[in-house]
Design a protein around this motif. Structure first.
Motif, PDB file in Angstrom:
ATOM      1  N   ALA A  45      -5.637   6.791  -2.576  1.00  0.00           N
ATOM      2  CA  ALA A  45      -4.815   5.680  -2.080  1.00  0.00           C
ATOM      3  C   ALA A  45      -3.442   6.164  -1.637  1.00  0.00           C
ATOM      4  O   ALA A  45      -2.925   5.752  -0.583  1.00  0.00           O
ATOM      5  N   THR A  46      -2.861   7.074  -2.403  1.00  0.00           N
ATOM      6  CA  THR A  46      -1.530   7.615  -2.078  1.00  0.00           C
ATOM      7  C   THR A  46      -1.560   8.394  -0.772  1.00  0.00           C
ATOM      8  O   THR A  46      -0.684   8.233   0.090  1.00  0.00           O
ATOM      9  N   ILE A  47      -2.574   9.237  -0.606  1.00  0.00           N
ATOM     10  CA  ILE A  47      -2.695  10.043   0.614  1.00  0.00           C
ATOM     11  C   ILE A  47      -2.995   9.153   1.815  1.00  0.00           C
ATOM     12  O   ILE A  47      -2.460   9.363   2.914  1.00  0.00           O
ATOM     13  N   PHE A  48      -3.838   8.150   1.625  1.00  0.00           N
ATOM     14  CA  PHE A  48      -4.184   7.209   2.698  1.00  0.00           C
ATOM     15  C   PHE A  48      -2.928   6.528   3.232  1.00  0.00           C
ATOM     16  O   PHE A  48      -2.695   6.468   4.444  1.00  0.00           O
ATOM     17  N   ILE A  49      -2.097   6.028   2.318  1.00  0.00           N
ATOM     18  CA  ILE A  49      -0.850   5.354   2.713  1.00  0.00           C
ATOM     19  C   ILE A  49       0.088   6.339   3.406  1.00  0.00           C
ATOM     20  O   ILE A  49       0.717   6.014   4.420  1.00  0.00           O
ATOM     21  N   ALA A  50       0.193   7.548   2.864  1.00  0.00           N
ATOM     22  CA  ALA A  50       1.081   8.565   3.447  1.00  0.00           C
ATOM     23  C   ALA A  50       0.686   8.884   4.880  1.00  0.00           C
ATOM     24  O   ALA A  50       1.548   9.006   5.764  1.00  0.00           O
ATOM     25  N   LEU A  51      -0.610   9.027   5.141  1.00  0.00           N
ATOM     26  CA  LEU A  51      -1.083   9.348   6.489  1.00  0.00           C
ATOM     27  C   LEU A  51      -0.849   8.187   7.466  1.00  0.00           C
ATOM     28  O   LEU A  51      -0.561   8.408   8.637  1.00  0.00           O
ATOM     29  N   LEU A  52      -0.972   6.961   6.970  1.00  0.00           N
ATOM     30  CA  LEU A  52      -0.778   5.804   7.843  1.00  0.00           C
ATOM     31  C   LEU A  52       0.703   5.517   8.107  1.00  0.00           C
ATOM     32  O   LEU A  52       1.031   4.745   9.007  1.00  0.00           O
ATOM     33  N   LYS A  53       1.578   6.130   7.319  1.00  0.00           N
ATOM     34  CA  LYS A  53       3.015   5.893   7.496  1.00  0.00           C
ATOM     35  C   LYS A  53       3.655   6.880   8.466  1.00  0.00           C
ATOM     36  O   LYS A  53       4.762   6.659   8.944  1.00  0.00           O
ATOM     37  N   VAL A  54       2.983   7.993   8.724  1.00  0.00           N
ATOM     38  CA  VAL A  54       3.585   9.027   9.569  1.00  0.00           C
ATOM     39  C   VAL A  54       2.840   9.154  10.883  1.00  0.00           C
ATOM     40  O   VAL A  54       1.702   8.693  11.023  1.00  0.00           O
ATOM     41  N   LEU A 186      -8.066   5.775  11.895  1.00  0.00           N
ATOM     42  CA  LEU A 186      -7.224   4.588  12.110  1.00  0.00           C
ATOM     43  C   LEU A 186      -5.961   4.943  12.891  1.00  0.00           C
ATOM     44  O   LEU A 186      -5.574   4.222  13.819  1.00  0.00           O
ATOM     45  N   VAL A 187      -5.327   6.053  12.503  1.00  0.00           N
ATOM     46  CA  VAL A 187      -4.093   6.471  13.180  1.00  0.00           C
ATOM     47  C   VAL A 187      -4.367   6.818  14.640  1.00  0.00           C
ATOM     48  O   VAL A 187      -3.540   6.542  15.524  1.00  0.00           O
ATOM     49  N   SER A 188      -5.519   7.425  14.912  1.00  0.00           N
ATOM     50  CA  SER A 188      -5.866   7.783  16.295  1.00  0.00           C
ATOM     51  C   SER A 188      -6.007   6.549  17.183  1.00  0.00           C
ATOM     52  O   SER A 188      -5.820   6.618  18.398  1.00  0.00           O
ATOM     53  N   PHE A 189      -6.314   5.404  16.562  1.00  0.00           N
ATOM     54  CA  PHE A 189      -6.406   4.140  17.308  1.00  0.00           C
ATOM     55  C   PHE A 189      -5.110   3.330  17.220  1.00  0.00           C
ATOM     56  O   PHE A 189      -5.071   2.152  17.607  1.00  0.00           O
ATOM     57  N   GLY A 190      -4.058   3.941  16.688  1.00  0.00           N
ATOM     58  CA  GLY A 190      -2.750   3.286  16.629  1.00  0.00           C
ATOM     59  C   GLY A 190      -2.598   2.294  15.496  1.00  0.00           C
ATOM     60  O   GLY A 190      -1.696   1.451  15.505  1.00  0.00           O
ATOM     61  N   ILE A 191      -3.455   2.358  14.497  1.00  0.00           N
ATOM     62  CA  ILE A 191      -3.379   1.432  13.356  1.00  0.00           C
ATOM     63  C   ILE A 191      -2.556   2.077  12.247  1.00  0.00           C
ATOM     64  O   ILE A 191      -2.927   3.121  11.707  1.00  0.00           O
ATOM     65  N   THR A 192      -1.432   1.473  11.900  1.00  0.00           N
ATOM     66  CA  THR A 192      -0.556   1.973  10.844  1.00  0.00           C
ATOM     67  C   THR A 192      -0.671   1.076   9.615  1.00  0.00           C
ATOM     68  O   THR A 192      -1.387   0.077   9.622  1.00  0.00           O
ATOM     69  N   ILE A 193       0.081   1.394   8.569  1.00  0.00           N
ATOM     70  CA  ILE A 193       0.027   0.638   7.318  1.00  0.00           C
ATOM     71  C   ILE A 193       0.471  -0.809   7.524  1.00  0.00           C
ATOM     72  O   ILE A 193      -0.016  -1.728   6.861  1.00  0.00           O
ATOM     73  N   ASP A 194       1.402  -1.014   8.471  1.00  0.00           N
ATOM     74  CA  ASP A 194       1.909  -2.369   8.734  1.00  0.00           C
ATOM     75  C   ASP A 194       0.863  -3.263   9.377  1.00  0.00           C
ATOM     76  O   ASP A 194       0.953  -4.493   9.288  1.00  0.00           O
ATOM     77  N   LYS A 195      -0.130  -2.665  10.042  1.00  0.00           N
ATOM     78  CA  LYS A 195      -1.147  -3.451  10.750  1.00  0.00           C
ATOM     79  C   LYS A 195      -2.371  -3.757   9.885  1.00  0.00           C
ATOM     80  O   LYS A 195      -3.284  -4.464  10.327  1.00  0.00           O
ATOM     81  N   LEU A 196      -2.389  -3.235   8.672  1.00  0.00           N
ATOM     82  CA  LEU A 196      -3.482  -3.557   7.760  1.00  0.00           C
ATOM     83  C   LEU A 196      -3.280  -4.942   7.157  1.00  0.00           C
ATOM     84  O   LEU A 196      -2.137  -5.415   7.058  1.00  0.00           O
TER      85      LEU A 196
END
Length: 381
Positions: A45-54, A186-196
């Motif tokens: 969960a921590t790594i998932f959030i970190a990847l979606l934030k950067v 998700l990041v490759s499609f432009g989906i970040t943590i804010d869009k979840l």
């Protein structure tokens, strides 16, 4: 009080809590349950959030490749370190150490501290780098273990093929790697943590909050320092850390790396403790040999477990100390000084052992000469 120092004291208190809880929590299933909770929920969960934030770009693909290169270099230098401390590289102990020393376990020994001190961006890079390490410890070290176990190259081809398939599935379906793959998609499609969806991001965020306390408590619970072979293993681990720091200093010098945060990430990641996976390979082969009543065992599980037990606290103390010092160890001179200190402390045991060995040999030689002279004297008489 300095913020970094306060954070370090807080981390140490969590480790102390873990040590105190040893009396209440058994070191078997209960401790392993806590470890599973970390590796299957909190860490992913921590790594998932970190990847979606950067912002993830193509350069991150280089990190697994660089890590794999580091693993290979460490694997090549390990026999030299073992010879230096007096361990036969062809013995069961030597083979066990050669499998464990080049491996890394950043999930338990450096991820929490990188997150706390260096932030999400640094953790995302470290998580990507760990993919190369996972491939090395799960696949390459398993093949090496099998090669040492079976003298003949043409052995049980079908069995090996099925085991490699199983390992590939393990690598693919491991929670941490699954979360990394999903996050990258998700990041490759432009989906970040804010869009979840809010409920999902809140759940993942709360799971990530428990990672650092759980890891530190686990360290306190898991740490076991046996008197037997303590100094030998301590010497080996300090020399491993020393070589790592010298290698990092060389890379910084030749690449002319100046980004301090990236330097600290490299140091913290490469100083991670030895991984549990090689020990799993050792245990599996040892069980097979025990079942078949094999006299000449390939590995020594007790020696391997001792390395694991001592590796974790040493790595945590080094990483915590380096990150607490701020940007001090982002400078080549500081890295070289620390590497030199670790090297000098690491060679104390081999030097003392050699002196004792020479003294024992001299003493036996003198006794032998005296005995021969006495025999000669009696004959003459």
């Amino acid at each position: 009080m300095d913020g970094a120092l306060e954070k370090s004291i807080s981390f140490i208190l969590f480790i102390i809590i873990g040590i105190i809880l040893k009396k209440k929590i058994s070191t078997g299933d209960e401790t392993n349950g806590l470890k599973s909770l970390i590796l299957t929920l909190a860490l992913p969960a921590t790594i998932f959030i970190a990847l979606l934030k950067v912002k993830v770009d193509g350069n991150l693909i280089l990190y697994p490749i660089l890590t794999l290169g580091f693993n290979v270099i460490l694997f090549a230098i390990t026999p030299v370190l073992l010879k230096f401390i007096g361990v036969d590289i062809h013995s069961a102990k030597g083979r066990s150490a050669k499998l464990l020393i080049p491996s890394l376990a950043p999930g338990l020994s450096c991820f929490p501290f990188i997150l706390e001190f260096l932030g999400d961006d640094a953790l995302a890079k470290t998580a990507m780098a760990d993919l190369g390490n996972k491939f090395f410890v799960l696949f390459l070290l398993y093949l090496v273990a099998l090669k040492w176990h079976y003298k003949n190259a043409d052995f049980e081809a079908n069995s090996l093929k099925s085991k490699l398939k199983m390992l590939f599935k393990t690598l693919l379906y491991e929670p941490v790697n699954m979360f990394i793959i999903v996050a990258l998609v998700l990041v490759s499609f432009g989906i970040t943590i804010d869009k979840l969806p809010n409920f999902l991001s809140i759940t993942l965020t709360r799971l990530s909050f428990i990672m650092t306390p759980l890891v530190l408590i686990f360290i306190g619970l898991a740490v076991k320092i046996k008197k037997q072979q303590f100094f030998q293993i301590l010497s080996l681990l300090l020399l491993r850390a020393s070589f790592t720091l010298f290698l990092i200093a060389g890379i910084i010098f030749f690449v002319d790396l100046t980004i301090q945060k990236d330097i600290l990430v490299m140091i913290a990641f490469t100083l991670s403790s030895a991984s549990f996976w090689p020990f799993a390979h050792i245990s599996a082969i040892h069980f097979k040999e025990k079942k078949e009543n094999t006299e000449d065992r390939t590995f020594d599980p007790n020696f391997a477990l001792s390395i694991l037990a001592l590796s974790l606290p040493i790595s945590v103390l080094l990483i915590l100390g380096i990150l607490t010092a701020g940007n001090t160890f982002a400078e080549i001179n500081s890295i070289l000084i620390l590497g030199g200190i670790l090297f000098l402390v690491g060679i104390i045991f081999p030097i003392i052992s050699k002196i004792k060995k020479n003294l024992t040999f001299t003493s036996k030689k003198d006794k032998s000469i005296i005995k021969e002279n006495n025999i000669q004297f009696m004959t003459d008489k």
